[in-house]
Scaffold this motif. Structure first.
Motif, PDB file in Angstrom:
ATOM      1  N   PRO A  84     -41.468  20.082  29.436  1.00  0.00           N
ATOM      2  CA  PRO A  84     -40.851  19.929  28.294  1.00  0.00           C
ATOM      3  C   PRO A  84     -40.051  21.542  28.175  1.00  0.00           C
ATOM      4  N   TRP A 103     -36.956  24.285  25.880  1.00  0.00           N
ATOM      5  CA  TRP A 103     -35.814  24.382  24.946  1.00  0.00           C
ATOM      6  C   TRP A 103     -34.958  25.863  25.327  1.00  0.00           C
ATOM      7  N   ARG A 144     -32.121  18.058  31.222  1.00  0.00           N
ATOM      8  CA  ARG A 144     -31.836  16.605  30.591  1.00  0.00           C
ATOM      9  C   ARG A 144     -32.031  16.716  29.280  1.00  0.00           C
ATOM     10  N   HIS A 151     -32.064  16.469  25.485  1.00  0.00           N
ATOM     11  CA  HIS A 151     -32.302  15.277  24.273  1.00  0.00           C
ATOM     12  C   HIS A 151     -31.487  15.314  23.099  1.00  0.00           C
ATOM     13  N   TYR A 152     -30.941  16.661  22.779  1.00  0.00           N
ATOM     14  CA  TYR A 152     -29.923  16.660  21.898  1.00  0.00           C
ATOM     15  C   TYR A 152     -29.492  18.470  22.159  1.00  0.00           C
ATOM     16  N   ASP A 198     -26.052  14.399  21.524  1.00  0.00           N
ATOM     17  CA  ASP A 198     -27.239  13.519  21.077  1.00  0.00           C
ATOM     18  C   ASP A 198     -27.384  12.210  21.765  1.00  0.00           C
ATOM     19  N   HIS A 228     -29.342  10.295  23.100  1.00  0.00           N
ATOM     20  CA  HIS A 228     -30.631   9.155  23.002  1.00  0.00           C
ATOM     21  C   HIS A 228     -30.822   9.293  21.610  1.00  0.00           C
ATOM     22  N   LEU A 267     -32.060  11.522  19.264  1.00  0.00           N
ATOM     23  CA  LEU A 267     -33.387  12.174  19.131  1.00  0.00           C
ATOM     24  C   LEU A 267     -33.434  13.377  18.277  1.00  0.00           C
ATOM     25  N   CYS A 268     -32.131  13.712  17.793  1.00  0.00           N
ATOM     26  CA  CYS A 268     -31.966  14.833  16.925  1.00  0.00           C
ATOM     27  C   CYS A 268     -32.850  14.487  15.710  1.00  0.00           C
TER      28      CYS A 268
END
Length: 117
Positions: free
Chosen positions: A24, A26, A70, A72-73, A107, A109, A111-112
């Motif tokens: 994971p 950011w 990849r 997520h947002y 965004d 998926h 997921l935001c």
């Protein structure tokens, strides 16, 4: 036009490469002009040594290779302008503040956790 999407061969190479990790993360990405960006970010796992250290006991590691992202947002904002990469590295993202001065730009998926009004 250059595509920055991974090819089928590149994806197959990722699956077969024993050094590839999935963690994971950011990151902040900052524009530096035509075709150049800087980025700084973080990754946290619940326990144990972080895999991005690749077993090193040293304080820092320089990793040279490719970065596979990849998202997520993604949120675009100017609220961080003037802070520099060092300042960005020491703070956690404040999604609500970013959206007050920006917008969700990606965004894929849904997921935001925070939405633009």
């Amino acid at each position: 036009m250059t595509s920055h999407r991974p090819t089928e061969a590149a994806l197959a190479g990722l699956l077969l490469d024993p050094a590839v990790l999935h963690v994971p993360a950011w990151m902040y990405v900052q524009n530096h002009g035509e075709g150049v960006v800087s980025f700084v970010g973080s990754s946290r796992i619940p326990k144990g040594p972080h895999p991005l250290r690749y077993g090193s006991e040293r304080t820092h590691q320089l990793l040279v290779g490719e970065l596979v992202v990849r998202p997520h947002y993604a949120i675009g904002t100017d609220v961080l302008r003037g802070q520099g990469l060092g300042g960005l590295a020491t703070q956690s993202p404040d999604l609500e503040r970013f959206l007050e001065h920006g917008e969700v730009i990606l965004d894929p998926h849904a997921l935001c956790p925070v939405r633009t009004p």
